[in-house]
Write a protein that holds these residues in place. Structure first.
Motif, PDB file in Angstrom:
ATOM      1  N   UNK A  76       0.819  -1.221   0.000  1.00 14.81           N
ATOM      2  CA  UNK A  76       0.000   0.000   0.000  1.00 14.81           C
ATOM      3  C   UNK A  76       0.844   1.258   0.000  1.00 14.81           C
ATOM      4  N   UNK A  77       2.002   1.210   0.670  1.00 12.90           N
ATOM      5  CA  UNK A  77       2.845   2.395   0.793  1.00 12.90           C
ATOM      6  C   UNK A  77       3.975   2.427  -0.229  1.00 12.90           C
ATOM      7  N   UNK A  78       3.854   1.603  -1.256  1.00  8.12           N
ATOM      8  CA  UNK A  78       4.812   1.671  -2.355  1.00  8.12           C
ATOM      9  C   UNK A  78       6.104   0.929  -2.124  1.00  8.12           C
ATOM     10  N   UNK A  79       6.179   0.114  -1.071  1.00  6.12           N
ATOM     11  CA  UNK A  79       7.393  -0.662  -0.848  1.00  6.12           C
ATOM     12  C   UNK A  79       7.473  -1.775  -1.883  1.00  6.12           C
ATOM     13  N   UNK A  80       8.651  -2.016  -2.396  1.00  3.68           N
ATOM     14  CA  UNK A  80       8.840  -2.938  -3.515  1.00  3.68           C
ATOM     15  C   UNK A  80       8.943  -4.377  -3.018  1.00  3.68           C
ATOM     16  N   UNK A  81       8.127  -5.239  -3.586  1.00 10.89           N
ATOM     17  CA  UNK A  81       8.021  -6.612  -3.098  1.00 10.89           C
ATOM     18  C   UNK A  81       8.152  -7.623  -4.233  1.00 10.89           C
ATOM     19  N   UNK A  82       8.602  -8.805  -3.879  1.00 11.80           N
ATOM     20  CA  UNK A  82       8.709  -9.921  -4.810  1.00 11.80           C
ATOM     21  C   UNK A  82       8.143 -11.171  -4.146  1.00 11.80           C
ATOM     22  N   UNK A  83       7.321 -11.883  -4.889  1.00 13.36           N
ATOM     23  CA  UNK A  83       6.791 -13.175  -4.460  1.00 13.36           C
ATOM     24  C   UNK A  83       7.437 -14.248  -5.331  1.00 13.36           C
ATOM     25  N   UNK A  84       8.114 -15.197  -4.690  1.00 13.49           N
ATOM     26  CA  UNK A  84       8.673 -16.336  -5.426  1.00 13.49           C
ATOM     27  C   UNK A  84       7.589 -17.394  -5.529  1.00 13.49           C
ATOM     28  N   UNK A  85       7.063 -17.628  -6.731  1.00 10.43           N
ATOM     29  CA  UNK A  85       5.861 -18.453  -6.879  1.00 10.43           C
ATOM     30  C   UNK A  85       6.093 -19.932  -6.560  1.00 10.43           C
ATOM     31  N   UNK A  86       7.328 -20.407  -6.678  1.00 12.50           N
ATOM     32  CA  UNK A  86       7.689 -21.784  -6.315  1.00 12.50           C
ATOM     33  C   UNK A  86       6.820 -22.818  -7.036  1.00 12.50           C
ATOM     34  N   UNK A  87       6.399 -22.507  -8.253  1.00 11.73           N
ATOM     35  CA  UNK A  87       5.604 -23.443  -9.026  1.00 11.73           C
ATOM     36  C   UNK A  87       4.161 -23.553  -8.595  1.00 11.73           C
ATOM     37  N   UNK A  88       3.728 -22.658  -7.713  1.00 11.68           N
ATOM     38  CA  UNK A  88       2.357 -22.692  -7.222  1.00 11.68           C
ATOM     39  C   UNK A  88       1.429 -21.801  -8.034  1.00 11.68           C
ATOM     40  N   UNK A  89       0.279 -21.507  -7.455  1.00 12.61           N
ATOM     41  CA  UNK A  89      -0.731 -20.687  -8.132  1.00 12.61           C
ATOM     42  C   UNK A  89      -0.202 -19.284  -8.380  1.00 12.61           C
ATOM     43  N   UNK A  90      -0.490 -18.763  -9.565  1.00 18.47           N
ATOM     44  CA  UNK A  90      -0.101 -17.401  -9.906  1.00 18.47           C
ATOM     45  C   UNK A  90      -1.300 -16.471  -9.733  1.00 18.47           C
ATOM     46  N   UNK A  91      -1.066 -15.197  -9.422  1.00 17.89           N
ATOM     47  CA  UNK A  91      -2.192 -14.251  -9.328  1.00 17.89           C
ATOM     48  C   UNK A  91      -2.880 -14.088 -10.674  1.00 17.89           C
ATOM     49  N   UNK A  92      -4.176 -13.802 -10.642  1.00 15.81           N
ATOM     50  CA  UNK A  92      -4.978 -13.815 -11.865  1.00 15.81           C
ATOM     51  C   UNK A  92      -4.595 -12.721 -12.850  1.00 15.81           C
ATOM     52  N   UNK A  93      -3.931 -11.656 -12.387  1.00 20.74           N
ATOM     53  CA  UNK A  93      -3.574 -10.594 -13.340  1.00 20.74           C
ATOM     54  C   UNK A  93      -2.494 -11.057 -14.320  1.00 20.74           C
ATOM     55  N   UNK A  94      -1.838 -12.192 -14.012  1.00 19.76           N
ATOM     56  CA  UNK A  94      -0.847 -12.740 -14.931  1.00 19.76           C
ATOM     57  C   UNK A  94      -1.435 -13.796 -15.864  1.00 19.76           C
ATOM     58  N   UNK A  95      -2.718 -14.125 -15.681  1.00 15.65           N
ATOM     59  CA  UNK A  95      -3.324 -15.221 -16.430  1.00 15.65           C
ATOM     60  C   UNK A  95      -4.178 -14.712 -17.591  1.00 15.65           C
ATOM     61  N   UNK A  96      -4.548 -15.636 -18.464  1.00 15.08           N
ATOM     62  CA  UNK A  96      -5.383 -15.274 -19.599  1.00 15.08           C
ATOM     63  C   UNK A  96      -6.844 -15.106 -19.164  1.00 15.08           C
ATOM     64  N   UNK A  97      -7.723 -14.830 -20.122  1.00 22.54           N
ATOM     65  CA  UNK A  97      -9.125 -14.547 -19.805  1.00 22.54           C
ATOM     66  C   UNK A  97      -9.817 -15.716 -19.119  1.00 22.54           C
ATOM     67  N   UNK A  98      -9.375 -16.931 -19.419  1.00 13.71           N
ATOM     68  CA  UNK A  98      -9.973 -18.109 -18.791  1.00 13.71           C
ATOM     69  C   UNK A  98      -9.400 -18.389 -17.404  1.00 13.71           C
TER      70      UNK A  98
END
Length: 216
Positions: free
Chosen positions: A13-35
């Motif tokens: 929220x305060x603009x701090x830069x973050x990284x999530x290592x997905x580790x082969x798990x579920x990805x957030x929907x903004x990275x996915x296609x329409x389906x």
């Protein structure tokens, strides 16, 4: 999407830069296609370009580490010759729930302000990539139960130590900040810090996928 291991970049929220290592798990929907089933190739290309740019940034920051992870990693990667685990042998298997153990450790964490500049070499192979990104200015999150794809619990692993009111630190942060202009921004804070102090709440376990999916 449960098979691609990538770095997912975002801001709190305060603009701090973050990284999530997905580790082969579920990805957030903004990275996915329409389906919502496969990754959007254009988004993947954009993410890969950002990833390449991030790794070219200089390492200017001291780092801190999650103070709870050493004991958790002892369970995940026990040295059977030197480590005594407070568990029956029958409980030590691939289905052991590290999220439960971590939340128990977190409940006992009482130090309100945590500053960990003295980084030990214990589990250095595990921390290497996370520390590398933290030294470039990022708060880096990893998945707790990598053997359980359905568990989207993440925790802060490594983080940069900086003072936003320190001119030199502000100058150091300009470059990584400019690299993240297109990264999504959360509507909640997940990092609790002030000046160069980081607080206990920053190490709470988080369902980061759902939090990222809540962005409008």
């Amino acid at each position: 999407m449960n098979s691609l291991d990538i770095n997912v970049y975002f801001k709190d929220k305060y603009g701090r830069l973050c990284i999530l290592a997905s580790a082969g798990g579920t990805l957030p929907k903004y990275l996915l296609d329409e389906n919502g089933l496969d990754i959007d190739e254009d988004k993947l290309l954009e993410n890969n370009k950002l990833n390449n740019l991030i790794y070219k940034l200089p390492k200017k920051f001291k780092i801190g580490r999650n103070p709870l992870l050493s004991s958790i990693l002892t369970y995940q990667y026990p040295d059977i010759e030197t480590t005594e685990l407070p568990l029956d042998e029958s409980n030590i298997n691939q289905d052991y729930n590290f999220t439960t153990t971590y939340n128990h450790e977190f409940s006992q964490l009482t130090n309100d302000k945590i500053l960990n500049e003295s980084v030990t070499t214990e589990f250095s192979d595990y921390f290497f990539t996370f520390d590398d990104l933290a030294a470039r200015g990022f708060f880096v999150y990893d998945k707790l139960n990598i053997n359980h794809p359905e568990d989207d619990t993440f925790v802060l692993v490594s983080y940069p130590i900086y003072d936003k009111d320190n001119y030199e630190h502000k100058e150091n942060y300009k470059e990584p900040l400019s690299s993240m202009t297109s990264a999504p921004r959360l509507n909640i804070p997940i990092i609790d810090r002030k000046f160069n102090k980081i607080y206990r709440k920053s190490f709470n376990s988080l369902d980061l996928i759902n939090i990222l999916n809540s962005i409008q």
